[in-house]
Design a protein around this motif. Structure first.
Motif, PDB file in Angstrom:
ATOM      1  N   GLU A  32       1.110  -1.196   0.228  1.00 39.17           N
ATOM      2  CA  GLU A  32       0.049  -0.016   0.083  1.00 39.17           C
ATOM      3  C   GLU A  32       0.661   1.263  -0.376  1.00 39.17           C
ATOM      4  OE1 GLU A  32      -0.933  -2.012   2.079  1.00 39.17           O
ATOM      5  OE2 GLU A  32      -1.856  -2.859   0.928  1.00 39.17           O
ATOM      6  N   ASP A  33       1.592   0.967   0.981  1.00 34.15           N
ATOM      7  CA  ASP A  33       3.689   2.321   0.847  1.00 34.15           C
ATOM      8  C   ASP A  33       3.633   2.561  -0.941  1.00 34.15           C
ATOM      9  OD1 ASP A  33       2.867   2.301   3.537  1.00 34.15           O
ATOM     10  OD2 ASP A  33       4.425   1.452   3.755  1.00 34.15           O
ATOM     11  N   ALA A  34       3.458   1.825  -1.604  1.00 35.53           N
ATOM     12  CA  ALA A  34       4.309   1.840  -2.658  1.00 35.53           C
ATOM     13  C   ALA A  34       3.122   2.254  -3.425  1.00 35.53           C
ATOM     14  CB  ALA A  34       4.729   0.685  -3.494  1.00 35.53           C
ATOM     15  N   LEU A  35       2.181   2.103  -3.420  1.00 30.85           N
ATOM     16  CA  LEU A  35       0.831   2.221  -4.706  1.00 30.85           C
ATOM     17  C   LEU A  35       0.416   3.625  -4.346  1.00 30.85           C
ATOM     18  CD1 LEU A  35      -1.867  -0.417  -3.422  1.00 30.85           C
ATOM     19  CD2 LEU A  35       0.402  -0.262  -5.714  1.00 30.85           C
ATOM     20  N   ARG A  36       1.232   4.028  -2.799  1.00 27.44           N
ATOM     21  CA  ARG A  36       0.142   5.984  -2.906  1.00 27.44           C
ATOM     22  C   ARG A  36       1.756   6.228  -3.346  1.00 27.44           C
ATOM     23  NH1 ARG A  36      -0.595   4.554   2.448  1.00 27.44           N
ATOM     24  NH2 ARG A  36       0.968   4.686   2.568  1.00 27.44           N
ATOM     25  N   LYS A  37       2.947   6.073  -3.044  1.00 28.15           N
ATOM     26  CA  LYS A  37       3.892   6.564  -3.905  1.00 28.15           C
ATOM     27  C   LYS A  37       3.214   7.624  -5.513  1.00 28.15           C
ATOM     28  CE  LYS A  37       6.496   8.861  -1.679  1.00 28.15           C
ATOM     29  NZ  LYS A  37       6.696  10.283  -1.655  1.00 28.15           N
ATOM     30  N   LEU A  38       3.288   5.937  -5.816  1.00 29.69           N
ATOM     31  CA  LEU A  38       3.434   5.658  -7.163  1.00 29.69           C
ATOM     32  C   LEU A  38       1.500   6.395  -7.541  1.00 29.69           C
ATOM     33  CD1 LEU A  38       4.044   1.796  -7.748  1.00 29.69           C
ATOM     34  CD2 LEU A  38       5.618   4.227  -8.959  1.00 29.69           C
ATOM     35  N   ALA A  39       0.921   6.275  -7.275  1.00 35.12           N
ATOM     36  CA  ALA A  39      -0.574   7.806  -6.962  1.00 35.12           C
ATOM     37  C   ALA A  39       0.053   8.590  -6.508  1.00 35.12           C
ATOM     38  CB  ALA A  39      -1.444   7.564  -5.702  1.00 35.12           C
ATOM     39  N   GLU A  40       0.651   9.142  -5.702  1.00 33.99           N
ATOM     40  CA  GLU A  40       1.548  10.698  -5.496  1.00 33.99           C
ATOM     41  C   GLU A  40       1.898  11.062  -7.063  1.00 33.99           C
ATOM     42  OE1 GLU A  40       3.288  10.771  -2.352  1.00 33.99           O
ATOM     43  OE2 GLU A  40       1.244  10.254  -0.162  1.00 33.99           O
ATOM     44  N   ARG A  42       2.059  10.585  -9.954  1.00 35.57           N
ATOM     45  CA  ARG A  42       1.269  10.642 -10.844  1.00 35.57           C
ATOM     46  C   ARG A  42       0.784  11.756 -11.422  1.00 35.57           C
ATOM     47  NH1 ARG A  42      -3.751   5.876 -12.074  1.00 35.57           N
ATOM     48  NH2 ARG A  42      -4.051   7.241  -9.784  1.00 35.57           N
ATOM     49  N   ALA A  43       0.884  11.526  -9.659  1.00 32.09           N
ATOM     50  CA  ALA A  43      -0.400  13.593  -9.909  1.00 32.09           C
ATOM     51  C   ALA A  43       0.711  14.594 -10.108  1.00 32.09           C
ATOM     52  CB  ALA A  43      -0.837  14.087  -8.669  1.00 32.09           C
ATOM     53  N   GLN A  44       1.732  13.881  -9.942  1.00 32.65           N
ATOM     54  CA  GLN A  44       3.234  15.056 -11.132  1.00 32.65           C
ATOM     55  C   GLN A  44       3.401  15.162 -11.621  1.00 32.65           C
ATOM     56  OE1 GLN A  44       5.692  15.026  -7.316  1.00 32.65           O
ATOM     57  NE2 GLN A  44       4.586  14.863  -5.999  1.00 32.65           N
ATOM     58  N   GLY A  45       2.592  13.413 -12.784  1.00 33.30           N
ATOM     59  CA  GLY A  45       3.497  13.727 -14.144  1.00 33.30           C
ATOM     60  C   GLY A  45       4.226  12.475 -13.651  1.00 33.30           C
ATOM     61  N   PHE A  46       4.282  11.948 -13.499  1.00 38.66           N
ATOM     62  CA  PHE A  46       5.237  11.080 -13.481  1.00 38.66           C
ATOM     63  C   PHE A  46       4.677  10.057 -13.461  1.00 38.66           C
ATOM     64  CE2 PHE A  46       7.934  14.853 -10.861  1.00 38.66           C
ATOM     65  CZ  PHE A  46       8.584  15.022 -11.803  1.00 38.66           C
ATOM     66  N   ALA A  80      -5.381  -0.253 -10.079  1.00 38.01           N
ATOM     67  CA  ALA A  80      -4.806   1.151  -9.512  1.00 38.01           C
ATOM     68  C   ALA A  80      -4.911   1.898 -10.932  1.00 38.01           C
ATOM     69  CB  ALA A  80      -4.424   2.126  -8.577  1.00 38.01           C
ATOM     70  N   GLY A  81      -4.844   1.686 -11.689  1.00 35.89           N
ATOM     71  CA  GLY A  81      -5.262   2.308 -13.117  1.00 35.89           C
ATOM     72  C   GLY A  81      -3.297   3.203 -12.770  1.00 35.89           C
ATOM     73  N   LEU A  82      -2.839   2.352 -12.256  1.00 38.92           N
ATOM     74  CA  LEU A  82      -1.595   3.141 -12.426  1.00 38.92           C
ATOM     75  C   LEU A  82      -0.242   2.517 -13.282  1.00 38.92           C
ATOM     76  CD1 LEU A  82      -0.542   2.668  -8.696  1.00 38.92           C
ATOM     77  CD2 LEU A  82      -0.877   4.496  -9.983  1.00 38.92           C
ATOM     78  N   VAL A 266       9.839   7.257 -12.486  1.00 32.07           N
ATOM     79  CA  VAL A 266      10.314   6.851 -11.112  1.00 32.07           C
ATOM     80  C   VAL A 266      10.305   5.548 -10.890  1.00 32.07           C
ATOM     81  CG1 VAL A 266      10.727   7.969  -8.510  1.00 32.07           C
ATOM     82  CG2 VAL A 266       9.889   9.501 -10.468  1.00 32.07           C
ATOM     83  N   TYR A 267      11.673   5.079  -9.949  1.00 30.23           N
ATOM     84  CA  TYR A 267      12.268   3.813  -9.245  1.00 30.23           C
ATOM     85  C   TYR A 267      11.291   4.185  -7.959  1.00 30.23           C
ATOM     86  CZ  TYR A 267      15.007  -0.548  -9.210  1.00 30.23           C
ATOM     87  OH  TYR A 267      15.092  -1.544  -8.782  1.00 30.23           O
ATOM     88  N   VAL A 268      10.466   3.497  -7.811  1.00 25.98           N
ATOM     89  CA  VAL A 268      10.088   3.089  -6.587  1.00 25.98           C
ATOM     90  C   VAL A 268      10.075   1.862  -5.582  1.00 25.98           C
ATOM     91  CG1 VAL A 268       7.680   3.565  -5.343  1.00 25.98           C
ATOM     92  CG2 VAL A 268       8.136   4.888  -7.241  1.00 25.98           C
TER      93      VAL A 268
END
Length: 301
Positions: A32-40, A42-46, A80-82, A266-268
């Protein structure tokens, strides 16, 4: 000397302090931590790269557990559509050159099948030089069966131009890195300028193939300018190249490249093995510790 002392003292640092230091560079311990960071991001264009921390699985059970975690992660990314591909170190799936190469082939194949149905790439990472031949064999076998499997190449190794020439027919998806492992001078460039020059030369070599999607993994702004010049020279379309960066490292460069019209991914990394993984990486390349300290206190920004 200070850097070496710092690395040797890492096991003595209390967990909460280590976690705070690592927090900027690691998404957390849970999926869940990784998914949350990836969603953040995405919102910034990455876009993103999904990586579960770990390497050197010593048992088949450990390797299968890692593969199962990646499978759950791939499914969660789809739900999550990421836009993130998964990136895996061969030794995390049990690769032991000359001893155990069938198990990682099986596990990568299962993941590649699952990810192909999702339209997702699986990246075979590159580790230190004793594993290079086995990793290239593994990639060639996978690429013969799957279109959605990519590879990492390290510019510091003298052998990399020959490895590029020997790559299977494309299209290929290649992540080019300087190389995090400190390799012997007999087999690798050791000076920063020589490593960067090799990176540029290998980029040109890959672009001349005409069948490669290139991913430039760097935080070196001067090198990035040279790579952009090559992209323009070869008229590479936006969908066939991108910059790839590490979570928490020199974020001002990400923004500049993104705002300049370049794709940035970005490598997460995340996972419960964050501490042991971080300590192993710092032992293999103590210069990383100095880079982390510089970044933490703002030098070079």
């Amino acid at each position: 000397m200070f850097t070496k002392l710092l690395v040797s003292a890492m096991p003595l640092v209390p967990g909460p302090i280590m976690r705070r230091l690592a927090g900027r560079y690691i998404a957390g311990e849970e999926l869940e931590d990784a998914l949350r960071k990836l969603a953040e991001l995405r919102a910034q264009g990455f876009t993103g790269i999904f990586d579960i921390l770990g390497e050197g699985s010593n048992t088949e059970a450990h390797a299968r557990t890692a593969a199962a975690a990646y499978a759950r992660g791939a499914d969660a990314l789809s739900e999550a559509g990421l836009d993130a591909y998964i990136s895996i170190k061969p030794s995390h799936l049990g690769l032991k050159p000359g001893v155990e190469e069938e198990l990682p082939f099986q596990l990568y194949s299962e993941l590649a099948t699952r990810c192909a149905a999702q339209g997702r790439l699986v990246r075979v990472e590159m580790e230190d030089h004793p594993t290079t031949d086995a990793t290239l064999r593994l990639f060639a076998r996978l690429r013969a069966r799957f279109d959605n499997v990519g590879l990492v190449l390290q510019s510091r190794l003298f052998r990399t131009p020959d490895d590029i020439d020997a790559l299977p027919a494309g299209p290929l998806d290649i992540r080019l890195v300087k190389g995090i492992y400190l390799e012997p001078a007999e087999i690798a460039h050791t000076e920063p300028r020589a490593i960067s020059d090799a990176f540029v030369s290998q980029t040109r070599q890959l672009l001349q193939r005409g069948d490669v999607h290139l991913r430039f993994a760097t935080h070196d702004d001067a090198l990035a300018e040279r790579l952009v010049a090559l992209v323009r020279e070869f008229r590479v379309p936006r969908e066939r190249y991108e910059f790839q960066v590490l979570l928490g490292v020199q974020e001002h460069l990400w923004t500049r490249w993104r705002d300049g019209g370049h794709p940035v991914r970005v490598y997460v990394p995340f996972g419960p093995e964050w501490r042991s993984y971080s300590q192993r990486r710092l032992r293999k390349n103590p210069k990383l510790a100095a880079a982390v300290i510089r970044d933490l206190i703002g030098i070079g920004k």
